[in-house]
Design an enzyme around this catalytic site. Structure first.
Site, PDB file in Angstrom:
ATOM      1  N   VAL A  94      13.996  36.458  25.725  1.00 12.19           N
ATOM      2  CA  VAL A  94      14.891  37.631  25.644  1.00 12.19           C
ATOM      3  C   VAL A  94      15.917  37.145  25.618  1.00 12.19           C
ATOM      4  O   VAL A  94      16.440  36.868  26.496  1.00 12.19           O
ATOM      5  CB  VAL A  94      13.917  39.026  25.811  1.00 12.19           C
ATOM      6  CG1 VAL A  94      12.507  39.379  25.501  1.00 12.19           C
ATOM      7  CG2 VAL A  94      13.872  39.105  27.512  1.00 12.19           C
ATOM      8  N   GLU A  96      19.476  38.255  28.247  1.00 17.00           N
ATOM      9  CA  GLU A  96      19.743  37.489  29.416  1.00 17.00           C
ATOM     10  C   GLU A  96      20.175  38.519  30.739  1.00 17.00           C
ATOM     11  O   GLU A  96      21.208  38.858  30.772  1.00 17.00           O
ATOM     12  CB  GLU A  96      20.906  36.345  29.229  1.00 17.00           C
ATOM     13  CG  GLU A  96      20.618  35.851  30.799  1.00 17.00           C
ATOM     14  CD  GLU A  96      19.366  34.575  30.463  1.00 17.00           C
ATOM     15  OE1 GLU A  96      19.632  33.540  31.530  1.00 17.00           O
ATOM     16  OE2 GLU A  96      18.535  34.175  29.433  1.00 17.00           O
ATOM     17  N   LYS A 101      13.979  41.391  31.176  1.00 16.77           N
ATOM     18  CA  LYS A 101      13.155  40.558  31.660  1.00 16.77           C
ATOM     19  C   LYS A 101      12.086  41.226  32.311  1.00 16.77           C
ATOM     20  O   LYS A 101      10.603  41.042  31.748  1.00 16.77           O
ATOM     21  CB  LYS A 101      14.174  39.614  32.636  1.00 16.77           C
ATOM     22  CG  LYS A 101      14.842  38.143  31.013  1.00 16.77           C
ATOM     23  CD  LYS A 101      15.424  37.341  32.135  1.00 16.77           C
ATOM     24  CE  LYS A 101      16.032  36.575  30.578  1.00 16.77           C
ATOM     25  NZ  LYS A 101      15.517  36.066  29.516  1.00 16.77           N
ATOM     26  N   SER A 123      18.471  30.954  31.146  1.00 13.86           N
ATOM     27  CA  SER A 123      19.086  29.962  31.359  1.00 13.86           C
ATOM     28  C   SER A 123      19.438  30.102  32.856  1.00 13.86           C
ATOM     29  O   SER A 123      20.383  29.086  32.845  1.00 13.86           O
ATOM     30  CB  SER A 123      20.099  30.392  30.774  1.00 13.86           C
ATOM     31  OG  SER A 123      19.776  29.763  29.118  1.00 13.86           O
ATOM     32  N   HIS A 144      13.136  25.906  30.770  1.00 13.43           N
ATOM     33  CA  HIS A 144      14.260  26.969  30.721  1.00 13.43           C
ATOM     34  C   HIS A 144      14.664  25.232  29.459  1.00 13.43           C
ATOM     35  O   HIS A 144      15.095  24.426  29.680  1.00 13.43           O
ATOM     36  CB  HIS A 144      15.870  26.775  31.491  1.00 13.43           C
ATOM     37  CG  HIS A 144      16.952  26.296  30.672  1.00 13.43           C
ATOM     38  ND1 HIS A 144      17.633  25.680  31.509  1.00 13.43           N
ATOM     39  CD2 HIS A 144      17.849  27.554  29.495  1.00 13.43           C
ATOM     40  CE1 HIS A 144      19.235  26.615  30.243  1.00 13.43           C
ATOM     41  NE2 HIS A 144      19.001  26.619  29.728  1.00 13.43           N
ATOM     42  N   ASN A 147      19.281  24.934  23.854  1.00 11.65           N
ATOM     43  CA  ASN A 147      19.492  25.350  22.010  1.00 11.65           C
ATOM     44  C   ASN A 147      19.940  23.930  21.077  1.00 11.65           C
ATOM     45  O   ASN A 147      21.325  23.466  21.627  1.00 11.65           O
ATOM     46  CB  ASN A 147      20.688  26.574  22.527  1.00 11.65           C
ATOM     47  CG  ASN A 147      20.793  26.877  21.181  1.00 11.65           C
ATOM     48  OD1 ASN A 147      19.851  26.594  20.068  1.00 11.65           O
ATOM     49  ND2 ASN A 147      22.076  27.729  21.066  1.00 11.65           N
ATOM     50  N   ASN A 195      23.115  24.329  33.117  1.00 13.69           N
ATOM     51  CA  ASN A 195      23.843  24.877  33.287  1.00 13.69           C
ATOM     52  C   ASN A 195      24.922  25.035  34.526  1.00 13.69           C
ATOM     53  O   ASN A 195      26.022  25.345  34.784  1.00 13.69           O
ATOM     54  CB  ASN A 195      23.200  26.442  33.333  1.00 13.69           C
ATOM     55  CG  ASN A 195      23.463  26.972  31.512  1.00 13.69           C
ATOM     56  OD1 ASN A 195      24.028  26.167  31.348  1.00 13.69           O
ATOM     57  ND2 ASN A 195      22.294  27.581  31.363  1.00 13.69           N
TER      58      ASN A 195
END
Length: 317
Positions: A94, A96, A101, A123, A144, A147, A195
Site C-alpha cells: 500500500v 508509503e 501499513k 521502500s 522491497h 519498480n 534507496n
C-alpha cells in the site's frame, strides 16, 4: 532437494499468496508470483483500481511477451474476506504511509495463519516500525521489490530485530524460486541499501540545480552518459578497486567536504511540490513534460530494462 531447488508453489505447500494493494507495485508483484505458479489474491478496496487491474496485467504480459492466460491465477477483490486464512505468504504493497501499513499488518496478523510470512514492500520505512503493533514479529520481513519487479529483479529481504532466521531463509528461497534476485539486508536501516544509494545521488543532483551549477536536463545527461552507463556492469566499489583505492581516497579528501550534506529536503524540492509541480504526471517537475514525452520515456525504459533482463537470462542459461 534443498530449499534453494524447491519449486515456488512447493515452498508455500501449494497454498496461495495474498497481496494487499492493487496499485502499480502490488499488481506487478502479483504478476511475478503468478508466473511462477502461485495463486494470488490481490486486495484493492478502490473500485477504479480493481476495474483497471485486468488491463494493467495484460500490459505487463505484453511487455514480457508472455501468455496473458497466466493472469487467471490472479483474483482481485475489495476485501480479504475468507481469503487470508489459507495463505502462506502475504505481501503488503500500500502507500508509503506508516499508519496505513501498521493498520494492514494488524489485519494480516489477525487473519492469516500463524505460519504465514508477513512481508512489507516498503521502500524506506524500517520494518520494525511497521511491525511495532504486532504480537508475533518473528514472521515479519521486508521484501522491497523494485519498480517494475517483472523487469528489475532485485528484492531486498530486510531483517528487523525480531525477524526469525527461519523467516529470512524461507523468504530468500521463495524470492529466488520466483525468479527474483534476493539480497539479505542484515540491519533494519531506513532506505535499506538501494534507496540509500539512490537518494544520496538525488540529494546531490538537486543541490547542483539549486545552486545554479547546471539545470536538471544537464544533471540527467551527465549521469546517463558517464558513470551511469557502466553501473549495470560495474558497481561503485568494484570501480574503486579497479582504479585503485589510493585514487579514491585522494578524490574523497578533496570532494567530500564540498558535497551536499543536507539533513532535510532541499528548498527547491519543497517549493516545487508546494507549487503543485510534482512531476511528469502533472506536466511539470524539475523539467516540463508533455504526455507524449512521458509516454516516450516510459516506453524507452520498458524496452531497455526488458532487453537487459533478457540478456541476463540468456547469459545464465
Amino acid at each position: 532437494m534443498s530449499m534453494a531447488d524447491t519449486p515456488p508453489a512447493d515452498l508455500l505447500d501449494g497454498r496461495p499468496a495474498l497481496v494487499v494493494g492493487g496499485g502499480r507495485m502490488g499488481l506487478a508483484i502479483a504478476q511475478v508470483l503468478a508466473v511462477a505458479g502461485i495463486a494470488v489474491t490481490v486486495v484493492e478496496p478502490h473500485a477504479p483500481m480493481r476495474q483497471s487491474a485486468r488491463e494493467r496485467l495484460s500490459r505487463i504480459f505484453r511487455v514480457l511477451d508472455q501468455d496473458e492466460a497466466l493472469g487467471d491465477r490472479i483474483s482481485v477483490v475489495a476485501e480479504m474476506g475468507e481469503r487470508a486464512p489459507d495463505v502462506a505468504l502475504a505481501i503488503e504493497a500500500v502507500h508509503e504511509q506508516l499508519d496505513l501499513k501498521r493498520a494492514v499488518f494488524r489485519q494480516l496478523e489477525a487473519a492469516c495463519p500463524p505460519d504465514a510470512i508477513l512481508a512489507t514492500n516498503t521502500s524506506v520505512i524500517p520494518i520494525g516500525r511497521v511491525a511495532a503493533d504486532l504480537r508475533y514479529r518473528g514472521r515479519v520481513v521486508g521484501t522491497h521489490f523494485w519498480n517494475p519487479p517483472y523487469l528489475v529483479r532485485l528484492v531486498e529481504v530486510v531483517r528487523a530485530d525480531q525477524t526469525s532466521e527461519e523467516t529470512m531463509q524461507r523468504t530468500m528461497a521463495l524470492m529466488k524460486a520466483v525468479g527474483q534476485l534476493p539480497v539479505r539486508v542484515n540491519r533494519d536501516v531506513p532506505g535499506f541499501i538501494g534507496n540509500r544509494l539512490q537518494h544520496a545521488l538525488k540529494r546531490e543532483a538537486i543541490a547542483l540545480v539549486q545552486a545554479g551549477v547546471c539545470d536538471a536536463e544537464t544533471v540527467d545527461f551527465v549521469v546517463k552518459n558517464s558513470f551511469g552507463a557502466r553501473l549495470g556492469i560495474m558497481g561503485p566499489l568494484e570501480q574503486s578497486d579497479l582504479v585503485g583505492l589510493d585514487l579514491t581516497l585522494a578524490i574523497h579528501r578533496i570532494i567530500l567536504p564540498d558535497l551536499d550534506a543536507s539533513t532535510a529536503p532541499q528548498q527547491l524540492l519543497v517549493d516545487l511540490v508546494a507549487a503543485g509541480h510534482t512531476g511528469a504526471a502533472v506536466g511539470r517537475g524539475f523539467r516540463a513534460w508533455t504526455a507524449e514525452g512521458r509516454q516516450e520515456l516510459q516506453s524507452r525504459l520498458d524496452r531497455y530494462v526488458a532487453g537487459t533482463r533478457r540478456g541476463i537470462e540468456g547469459a545464465q542459461s
